[in-house]
Scaffold this active site. Structure first.
Site, PDB file in Angstrom:
ATOM      1  N   ASP A  77       0.880  -1.303   0.020  1.00 30.19           N
ATOM      2  CA  ASP A  77       0.009   0.082  -0.089  1.00 30.19           C
ATOM      3  C   ASP A  77       0.831   1.257  -0.180  1.00 30.19           C
ATOM      4  O   ASP A  77       0.344   2.357  -0.256  1.00 30.19           O
ATOM      5  CB  ASP A  77      -0.911   0.122   1.205  1.00 30.19           C
ATOM      6  CG  ASP A  77      -1.760  -1.128   1.112  1.00 30.19           C
ATOM      7  OD1 ASP A  77      -2.191  -1.339   0.186  1.00 30.19           O
ATOM      8  OD2 ASP A  77      -1.907  -1.815   2.278  1.00 30.19           O
ATOM      9  N   HIS A 165       6.072 -12.572   7.416  1.00 31.51           N
ATOM     10  CA  HIS A 165       6.049 -11.920   6.084  1.00 31.51           C
ATOM     11  C   HIS A 165       7.421 -11.640   5.320  1.00 31.51           C
ATOM     12  O   HIS A 165       8.158 -11.648   5.932  1.00 31.51           O
ATOM     13  CB  HIS A 165       5.029 -10.831   5.960  1.00 31.51           C
ATOM     14  CG  HIS A 165       5.749  -9.410   6.399  1.00 31.51           C
ATOM     15  ND1 HIS A 165       5.958  -9.212   7.803  1.00 31.51           N
ATOM     16  CD2 HIS A 165       6.304  -8.334   5.856  1.00 31.51           C
ATOM     17  CE1 HIS A 165       6.405  -8.172   8.100  1.00 31.51           C
ATOM     18  NE2 HIS A 165       6.857  -7.678   6.973  1.00 31.51           N
ATOM     19  N   MET A 317      27.041  -0.999  12.290  1.00 38.65           N
ATOM     20  CA  MET A 317      27.986  -0.511  11.171  1.00 38.65           C
ATOM     21  C   MET A 317      28.148   1.094  11.101  1.00 38.65           C
ATOM     22  O   MET A 317      27.262   1.736  10.423  1.00 38.65           O
ATOM     23  CB  MET A 317      27.205  -1.100   9.800  1.00 38.65           C
ATOM     24  CG  MET A 317      27.216  -2.585   9.670  1.00 38.65           C
ATOM     25  SD  MET A 317      28.893  -3.186   9.542  1.00 38.65           S
ATOM     26  CE  MET A 317      28.558  -4.896   8.984  1.00 38.65           C
TER      27      MET A 317
HETATM   28  P1  H2U Z   1       8.716  -4.677   6.915  1.00 40.94           P
HETATM   29  O1  H2U Z   1       8.591  -5.908   5.886  1.00 40.94           O
HETATM   30  O2  H2U Z   1       9.732  -4.076   6.707  1.00 40.94           O
HETATM   31  O3  H2U Z   1       7.938  -4.862   8.208  1.00 40.94           O
HETATM   32  O4  H2U Z   1       7.441  -3.871   5.944  1.00 40.94           O
HETATM   33  C1  H2U Z   1       6.139  -4.249   5.907  1.00 40.94           C
HETATM   34  C2  H2U Z   1       5.600  -3.551   4.687  1.00 40.94           C
HETATM   35  O5  H2U Z   1       4.395  -3.997   4.616  1.00 40.94           O
HETATM   36  C3  H2U Z   1       6.068  -2.227   4.481  1.00 40.94           C
HETATM   37  O6  H2U Z   1       6.619  -1.935   3.405  1.00 40.94           O
HETATM   38  C4  H2U Z   1       3.472  -2.698   3.873  1.00 40.94           C
HETATM   39  C5  H2U Z   1       4.386  -1.601   4.245  1.00 40.94           C
HETATM   40  O7  H2U Z   1       4.361  -0.651   3.265  1.00 40.94           O
HETATM   41  N1  H2U Z   1       2.234  -2.494   4.503  1.00 40.94           N
HETATM   42  C6  H2U Z   1       1.217  -2.527   3.559  1.00 40.94           C
HETATM   43  O8  H2U Z   1       1.214  -2.464   2.363  1.00 40.94           O
HETATM   44  N2  H2U Z   1       0.023  -2.365   4.092  1.00 40.94           N
HETATM   45  C7  H2U Z   1      -0.586  -2.163   5.380  1.00 40.94           C
HETATM   46  O9  H2U Z   1      -1.727  -2.092   5.635  1.00 40.94           O
HETATM   47  C8  H2U Z   1       0.719  -2.201   6.316  1.00 40.94           C
HETATM   48  C9  H2U Z   1       1.924  -2.583   6.060  1.00 40.94           C
END
Ligand code: H2U
Length: 351
Positions: A77, A165, A317
C-alpha cells in the site's frame, strides 16, 4: 611469529562484491563492560484483529484481507516503486545523473498465523512459501530486470510488523548489489573459465571450516568474507542453478529444509527469535533475458543478522565501517563453529 587467522588481524577479499573486510580477532579478548541481557519475548497471539497482515482484517487503505489459509500476497500500500511514472529528462551534466526507475512492490504473508516464524513452520508450509515465491518470480520476471525477495525480521532490523512476511520489489533496473555481483561473477568466469560460486562451494566442502549445516542439495555456511558477525549464505552444493524458478521439486523441499535448519540454529544462539534481513539473488530477468548469457550466475540466499553478543547487543555498522572499511572481530570460522555446535531442535520445542 607465524600468521594465525584466529589471532592476527588481516583483510579478506569478498569476490562477489569486490571489496575487503578487516578481520581483527585479537579484539575478541577484550573485556566486555556493556550489558548482556536476555530478551523478555512475549508470546504473540495467533490472530490480532488490529494487525493489517492478518486474515479478514481491513487494512488502513480500506482493503479487506481474504480469510487466507496458507500464503497471501498483495500490492504494497506504500510502494517505493510504481509502474506508471514519468521518466526524468536525459542528464546534461555528469555530476547530476538520473535515470528512469519503474517497478512494483508486494507484501507476502507466509502463514495466516501471527505467532509462527520460519524455524517453527513445517516443511510443507515452507514449501508453499517457496511455491509462491516461484510463481511471483515467474510473473514479475517477465516484465522486470530484477525481482528482489527479502525478509526483514525483528524490530532490530526495522521490521514494522511481527506477522511472518516478506516483501518483493521488482525493478526495471539492476540494483547496486545485483550489479556488483553480476560484474564480479562475470569477470571470474572470463578469467578462470568456471563459475565463482560453484568453485566456492567445492572449496568450502573440502575445507569444512565454515559450513553450519548441509543437506543433499545445499550448503549453509558463514562465508569467508562475512561482514556481519553471524552472516551466512545458502548455496547449491554442486548443481548450476541460475534462478529459484529453475529448482526441481526435490530442491524446493531441500531448500525449505535447510532454511528451517539454519534459522533454528539462529534462534538457538541467544534463545530469541533471531532478527535478520535475508533475501535471494539469482540471474537477472526481464524481457529478452532468455537470449542473454547468464552462465556466470549461481542462485543463492544471503542472511544478514545484526546480533553480536546477546539477544539485545547488536553490531553497529558505524564509524570505521561508514568511513573506511567493514570490520569484524569474530572470525567467520569461529562464527560457523558456534552456530554448528548448537542443537538442531528449536529451543522452544526442547521440552
Ligand atoms: P517490513 O517488512 O519492513 O516490516 O514492512 C512491511 C511492509 O508492509 C511495508 O513496506 C507494507 C508496508 O508498506 N504494509 C502495507 O502495504 N499495508 C499495510 O496495511 C501495512 C503494511
Amino acid at each position: 611469529m607465524s600468521f594465525n587467522a584466529t589471532d592476527h588481524q588481516h583483510i579478506r577479499w569478498n569476490p562477489l562484491k569486490g571489496d575487503w573486510v578487516l578481520v581483527s580477532p585479537h579484539r575478541m579478548k577484550r573485556p566486555w563492560t556493556g550489558q548482556v541481557e536476555k530478551l523478555n519475548e512475549q508470546d504473540r497471539p495467533e490472530f490480532d484483529p488490529k494487525n493489517p497482515l492478518c486474515p479478514g482484517v481491513t487494512r488502513p487503505n480500506g482493503d479487506v484481507n481474504p480469510q487466507y489459509t496458507s500464503t497471501f500476497i498483495f500490492n504494497n500500500d506504500f510502494p517505493a516503486l510504481l509502474e506508471e511514472v514519468p521518466e526524468p529528462p536525459p542528464s546534461d551534466n555528469p555530476l547530476f545523473r538520473s535515470a528512469a526507475a519503474k517497478g512494483t512492490c508486494k507484501v507476502m504473508c507466509f502463514s495466516p498465523k501471527s505467532n509462527v516464524t520460519i524455524p517453527i513452520m513445517s516443511i510443507e508450509e515452507m514449501r508453499q512459501v517457496i511455491n509462491t515465491w516461484v510463481e511471483e518470480l515467474q510473473e514479475l520476471g517477465k516484465k522486470f530486470k530484477w525481482v528482489q525477495i527479502f525478509e526483514n525480521k525483528g524490530e532490530a532490523m526495522g521490521c514494522s510488523n511481527p506477522h511472518p512476511h516478506c516483501q518483493i520489489w521488482a525493478s526495471s533496473f539492476l540494483p547496486n548489489e545485483a550489479a556488483a555481483k553480476d560484474r564480479n561473477m562475470m569477470n571470474y568466469k572470463i578469467t578462470m573459465g568456471t563459475n565463482l560460486l560453484l568453485d566456492y562451494a567445492k572449496q568450502e566442502e573440502e575445507k569444512n571450516e565454515r559450513i553450519v549445516v548441509s543437506n543433499n542439495d545445499w550448503l549453509a555456511l558463514v562465508p569467508y568474507w562475512a561482514v556481519w558477525p553471524y552472516e551466512t549464505m545458502i548455496i547449491p552444493r554442486t548443481r548450476h542453478i541460475l534462478r529459484m524458478t529453475d529448482l526441481t521439486d526435490d530442491e524446493k523441499t531441500s531448500l525449505a529444509d535447510i532454511m528451517k535448519k539454519l534459522t533454528t540454529k539462529y534462534d538457538n544462539l541467544f534463545e530469541c527469535s533471531f532478527p535478520y534481513s535475508m533475501g535471494f539473488h539469482g540471474a537477472p530477468t526481464g524481457p529478452g533475458c532468455e537470449g542473454e548469457d547468464f552462465d556466470h550466475w549461481q542462485f543463492h540466499a544471503i542472511y544478514f543478522p545484526p546480533l553480536l553478543r546477546s539477544a539485545t547487543v547488536k553490531k553497529h555498522m558505524v564509524g570505521y565501517e561508514m568511513l573506511a572499511n567493514c570490520q569484524r572481530d569474530l572470525t567467520a570460522e569461529q562464527a560457523a563453529e558456534r552456530l554448528r555446535s548448537l542443537p538442531d531442535t528449536h529451543y522452544k520445542r526442547k521440552n
